[in-house]
Design a protein around this motif. Structure first.
Motif, mmCIF file in Angstrom:
data_model
loop_
_atom_site.group_PDB
_atom_site.id
_atom_site.type_symbol
_atom_site.label_atom_id
_atom_site.label_comp_id
_atom_site.label_asym_id
_atom_site.label_seq_id
_atom_site.Cartn_x
_atom_site.Cartn_y
_atom_site.Cartn_z
ATOM 1 N N GLY A 1 0.871 -1.106 -0.007
ATOM 2 C CA GLY A 1 0.046 0.149 -0.012
ATOM 3 C C GLY A 1 0.987 1.018 -0.013
ATOM 4 O O GLY A 1 0.317 2.488 0.101
ATOM 5 N N SER A 2 1.843 1.199 0.010
ATOM 6 C CA SER A 2 2.588 2.327 0.363
ATOM 7 C C SER A 2 4.263 2.272 -0.452
ATOM 8 O O SER A 2 5.130 1.995 -0.006
ATOM 9 C CB SER A 2 3.503 3.031 1.537
ATOM 10 O OG SER A 2 2.650 2.826 2.432
ATOM 11 N N ASP A 3 4.302 1.824 -2.034
ATOM 12 C CA ASP A 3 5.077 1.287 -2.699
ATOM 13 C C ASP A 3 6.513 2.113 -2.936
ATOM 14 O O ASP A 3 7.217 2.104 -3.804
ATOM 15 C CB ASP A 3 4.479 0.481 -3.951
ATOM 16 C CG ASP A 3 3.772 1.106 -5.050
ATOM 17 O OD1 ASP A 3 3.617 2.020 -4.426
ATOM 18 O OD2 ASP A 3 3.350 0.286 -5.870
ATOM 19 N N ASP A 4 6.312 3.537 -2.470
ATOM 20 C CA ASP A 4 7.440 3.904 -3.078
ATOM 21 C C ASP A 4 8.247 3.681 -1.688
ATOM 22 O O ASP A 4 9.750 4.695 -2.307
ATOM 23 C CB ASP A 4 7.347 5.903 -2.557
ATOM 24 C CG ASP A 4 6.244 6.618 -3.644
ATOM 25 O OD1 ASP A 4 6.320 5.468 -4.857
ATOM 26 O OD2 ASP A 4 4.995 7.430 -3.958
ATOM 27 N N TYR A 5 8.528 3.314 -1.100
ATOM 28 C CA TYR A 5 9.099 2.913 -0.047
ATOM 29 C C TYR A 5 9.335 1.342 0.290
ATOM 30 O O TYR A 5 8.845 0.542 -0.281
ATOM 31 C CB TYR A 5 8.926 3.382 1.554
ATOM 32 C CG TYR A 5 8.475 5.236 1.449
ATOM 33 C CD1 TYR A 5 8.690 6.110 1.389
ATOM 34 C CD2 TYR A 5 7.322 4.917 1.305
ATOM 35 C CE1 TYR A 5 9.001 7.168 1.207
ATOM 36 C CE2 TYR A 5 6.579 6.689 1.403
ATOM 37 C CZ TYR A 5 7.673 7.279 1.917
ATOM 38 O OH TYR A 5 6.963 9.057 1.507
ATOM 39 N N LEU A 6 10.464 1.199 0.349
ATOM 40 C CA LEU A 6 11.508 -0.230 -0.075
ATOM 41 C C LEU A 6 11.603 -1.054 1.959
ATOM 42 O O LEU A 6 12.045 -0.291 2.773
ATOM 43 C CB LEU A 6 12.594 -0.525 -0.415
ATOM 44 C CG LEU A 6 12.724 -0.246 -1.800
ATOM 45 C CD1 LEU A 6 14.164 -0.012 -2.182
ATOM 46 C CD2 LEU A 6 11.745 -0.565 -2.697
ATOM 47 N N VAL B 1 -2.272 1.831 6.619
ATOM 48 C CA VAL B 1 -2.689 0.301 7.861
ATOM 49 C C VAL B 1 -2.314 -0.308 7.394
ATOM 50 O O VAL B 1 -1.749 -1.658 8.067
ATOM 51 C CB VAL B 1 -4.461 1.026 7.877
ATOM 52 C CG1 VAL B 1 -4.468 -0.459 8.571
ATOM 53 C CG2 VAL B 1 -5.188 1.482 8.345
ATOM 54 N N SER B 2 -2.227 -1.026 5.731
ATOM 55 C CA SER B 2 -1.754 -2.554 5.609
ATOM 56 C C SER B 2 -0.530 -2.097 5.647
ATOM 57 O O SER B 2 -0.116 -3.604 5.386
ATOM 58 C CB SER B 2 -2.445 -2.526 4.060
ATOM 59 O OG SER B 2 -1.614 -0.945 2.889
ATOM 60 N N ALA B 3 0.326 -1.179 5.416
ATOM 61 C CA ALA B 3 2.122 -1.365 5.763
ATOM 62 C C ALA B 3 2.780 -1.999 7.017
ATOM 63 O O ALA B 3 3.349 -2.658 7.613
ATOM 64 C CB ALA B 3 2.789 -0.265 5.078
ATOM 65 N N ALA B 4 1.984 -1.465 7.816
ATOM 66 C CA ALA B 4 1.794 -1.514 9.989
ATOM 67 C C ALA B 4 2.493 -3.300 10.105
ATOM 68 O O ALA B 4 3.789 -3.216 10.547
ATOM 69 C CB ALA B 4 0.398 -0.830 10.139
ATOM 70 N N PRO B 5 1.562 -4.077 9.756
ATOM 71 C CA PRO B 5 1.940 -5.309 10.609
ATOM 72 C C PRO B 5 3.791 -5.495 9.748
ATOM 73 O O PRO B 5 4.031 -5.897 10.558
ATOM 74 C CB PRO B 5 1.075 -6.361 10.072
ATOM 75 C CG PRO B 5 -0.038 -5.122 9.373
ATOM 76 C CD PRO B 5 0.375 -3.839 8.799
ATOM 77 N N HIS C 1 -1.359 0.101 18.038
ATOM 78 C CA HIS C 1 -1.691 1.778 18.848
ATOM 79 C C HIS C 1 -1.882 2.337 17.111
ATOM 80 O O HIS C 1 -2.043 3.731 17.141
ATOM 81 C CB HIS C 1 -0.439 2.003 19.627
ATOM 82 C CG HIS C 1 -0.465 1.828 20.729
ATOM 83 N ND1 HIS C 1 -0.857 2.813 21.641
ATOM 84 C CD2 HIS C 1 -0.405 0.448 21.956
ATOM 85 C CE1 HIS C 1 -1.031 2.304 23.047
ATOM 86 N NE2 HIS C 1 -1.188 1.176 22.788
ATOM 87 N N TYR C 2 -1.386 2.125 15.921
ATOM 88 C CA TYR C 2 -0.679 2.843 15.183
ATOM 89 C C TYR C 2 -2.401 3.048 14.355
ATOM 90 O O TYR C 2 -3.161 3.721 14.284
ATOM 91 C CB TYR C 2 -0.343 2.097 14.247
ATOM 92 C CG TYR C 2 0.208 2.991 12.701
ATOM 93 C CD1 TYR C 2 0.478 4.135 12.508
ATOM 94 C CD2 TYR C 2 -0.553 2.353 11.238
ATOM 95 C CE1 TYR C 2 0.783 4.635 11.588
ATOM 96 C CE2 TYR C 2 -0.456 3.463 10.735
ATOM 97 C CZ TYR C 2 0.273 4.623 10.163
ATOM 98 O OH TYR C 2 0.208 5.566 9.662
ATOM 99 N N LEU C 3 -3.140 1.499 14.177
ATOM 100 C CA LEU C 3 -4.342 2.029 13.618
ATOM 101 C C LEU C 3 -5.386 2.846 14.356
ATOM 102 O O LEU C 3 -6.556 3.141 14.251
ATOM 103 C CB LEU C 3 -4.740 -0.138 13.987
ATOM 104 C CG LEU C 3 -3.791 -1.065 12.905
ATOM 105 C CD1 LEU C 3 -4.745 -2.023 12.617
ATOM 106 C CD2 LEU C 3 -3.734 -0.667 11.274
#
Length: 575
Positions: free
Chosen positions: A467-472, A507-511, A534-536
């Motif tokens: 969900g945040s594919d700019d970042y590796l 949210v999808s990247a958090a785990p 906490h992040y969610l």
């Protein structure tokens, strides 16, 4: 700034007989003061209650600029100083982090407006060339006048009836949180002691003089005293509260002004240039930001929670109404990917309107041993840090060298251009696309090799975040091992910008991010799950606040999510 470095820094603060300078506040001004002090040969420590740049310094308009609107206020000194700093930053101090950006100023009146605006922008360009030194060369194109037809070619998103022509000029932009962290990291490279998640509980006194501070490591609950010849209070909107710890009302006061920004996809506005628009109370920027646009800002008084200023539905609707007034295809709430709100620390004045308060800074010495720096703007952080340290060293015995931060590149700047010229070779060796290498170079500069080394050791780290594919994934590990990140929020909100750039706010990247961080911070499964929870909760609270009609209800909704820190200490030590 690894976890081990933080632990060693706290131990050194605790055992040092007396430091030269202790800086309270890890925003850009505190970071600038730490770098200034340590590069003068002073033993220096900096503490931050939350994360580096977690307040105002990660929630700005992300511009390095002189402040065109301050010319209209006749604040020529502030504009000239800021333009000088812009030159230093873009050419010498942080060329890897700061990039030029064009802005189009649409004209709406046929006779008087073009000469009026043109004269102002000409003065703006001229002021940027007046100062001697490394910042005297502009490094940016000069402004130009455009006809209506040419302006619409530059920005087809504008409604033809919204302009009669335009003036285009250039400024610069920066990822403010990444830049602030890099300033701290540069100070650490010179020997400064730095610890985030470390709160000041009170100041130490001896004979009416401040001699240090009582601090608590929020990660463990350990309390101890840090002794210092001079303490610099660089806490921004918390200035008044921090001054009270010294039993002084202070020489000046700070008001908080809330600025709200929206993030929308780049393809939603067809334009090759940013925009600057006049509003009834201030100016509105539409700023290119990678694959996004940032739209802002508001300028309203805020007297609620300082740690988590909340954007209300009223704020969002105001920004959409303002930008839609010139667009051929209006934006809606459905186009908004992210929203963030920050607080500007403005010096209190007689005006009831925060937009009329000065952005100039002041330095005071309210009690012996305590220096307070307040006001200012992001672009002039280096000057503010220098002035605060100048005030501190006046009370020290012995000769202290003058500031040298105008000559010191931040880490990652040295050799950056040469590394950038090798981006195709880096892409071939790493297996990453050259566009990805360019993105990494704009975040790490010549330190990009350290990130690529992580990928070479573990190819799975080359995968993008969900969900945040700019970042590796490698950037998550690097954030913990080199950039001082200690919690999930630190990575998703500041080391990366997933919290405002991703449709799901990270949210999808958090785990995945939590799992990557866990082994480097010693988290067990329960702690890792708590970080995600906490992040969610934070994301849910922010979304709810943005549906509320006003500041009071938005603030109440945002405060429904507790901070991850302070946690229940795992193993408290005796203080």
């Amino acid at each position: 700034m690894s976890p081990q470095n933080r632990g060693a820094a706290l131990a050194a603060m605790r055992t040092a007989p007396e430091l030269d300078v202790l800086i309270v506040g890890g925003g850009v001004v505190g970071a600038g003061a730490a770098l200034d002090a340590v590069t003068r040969g002073l033993s220096t420590a900096i503490v931050e209650a939350r994360d580096w740049a977690s307040g105002t310094s990660s929630r700005s308009s992300k511009l390095i600029h002189g402040g065109l609107r301050y010319l209209e206020m006749l604040d020529f000194g502030l504009v000239r100083e800021a333009l000088h700093e812009r030159g230093l930053l873009t050419q010498h101090i942080a060329p890897h982090l700061i990039r030029p950006v064009p802005f189009l100023y649409p004209l709406t009146h046929r006779l008087w407006e073009r000469p009026y605006v043109g004269a102002g922008v000409l003065l703006y360009d001229t002021l940027g060339t007046l100062w001697k030194g490394a910042g005297s060369a502009r490094g940016l194109p000069r402004h130009r006048h455009l006809s209506k037809r040419r302006a619409l070619r530059e920005a087809p998103c504008l409604a033809p009836g919204s302009l009669t022509g335009a003036v285009q000029y250039w400024d610069a932009q920066v990822d403010d949180a990444r830049h602030t962290m890099t300033v701290v990291r540069t100070a650490v490279a010179f020997g400064a002691l730095a610890a985030n998640r470390t709160r000041v509980l009170g100041f130490c006194h001896q004979g009416g003089r401040v001699t240090g501070a009582r601090v608590v490591d929020l990660e463990t609950g350990a309390e101890f005293d840090v002794r210092a010849k001079q303490v610099i209070n660089a806490t921004g909107v918390w200035t008044d509260e921090t001054q009270q710890l010294a039993d002084t009302r202070g020489q000046f006061h700070v008001r908080a002004s809330k600025g709200v920004h929206l993030v929308v996809p780049r393809d939603r506005l067809q334009s090759s240039t940013g925009l600057i628009l006049r509003t009834e109370t201030s100016v509105l920027f539409v700023i290119p930001w990678g694959r996004h646009w940032i739209i802002g800002t508001t300028d309203t008084d805020w007297d609620l929670d300082l740690a988590h200023p909340a954007a209300s539905a009223r704020d969002i609707d105001y920004l959409l109404d303002q930008v839609n007034s010139v667009l051929s295809s209006p934006l809606t709430r459905a186009d908004v990917e992210g929203v963030y709100a920050g607080l500007r620390p403005l010096l209190s004045g007689e005006s009831e309107l925060t937009s009329k308060l000065s952005r100039e800074h002041v330095v005071g010495h309210p009690v012996p041993g305590l220096v307070v720096i307040a006001g200012g703007k992001y672009t002039t952080y280096r000057v503010m840090g220098r002035d605060a340290v100048d005030e501190a060293v006046r009370a020290m015995d012995g000769r202290v060298p003058d500031s040298v931060t105008d000559k010191i590149p931040l880490v990652g700047a040295e050799g950056w251009q040469g590394v950038r010229n090798q981006r195709h070779q880096l892409a071939a060796r790493s297996g990453l696309h050259v566009v990805r290498i360019d993105h990494l170079l704009g975040r790490y500069g010549s330190l990009v090799h350290e990130v690529l080394d992580l990928i070479a050791a573990d190819e799975s780290l080359a995968e993008p975040l969900p969900g945040s594919d700019d970042y590796l994934r490698a950037e998550v590990v690097y954030a913990v091992t080199h950039e001082g990140a200690r919690h999930l929020d630190d990575v998703l909100a500041r080391r990366t910008r997933a919290s405002i750039e991703a449709w799901d706010r990270g949210v999808s990247a958090a785990p995945v991010v939590a799992e990557l961080m866990a082994p480097h911070l010693g988290w067990d499964e329960a702690h890792t799950a708590t970080e995600v929870e906490h992040y969610l909760a934070r994301v849910a609270a922010e979304r709810e606040s943005q549906e509320q009609p006003d500041d009071a209800t938005a603030d109440a909704a945002r405060l429904g999510a507790a901070d991850i820190v302070p946690l229940t200490p795992l193993a408290p030590r005796a203080s």
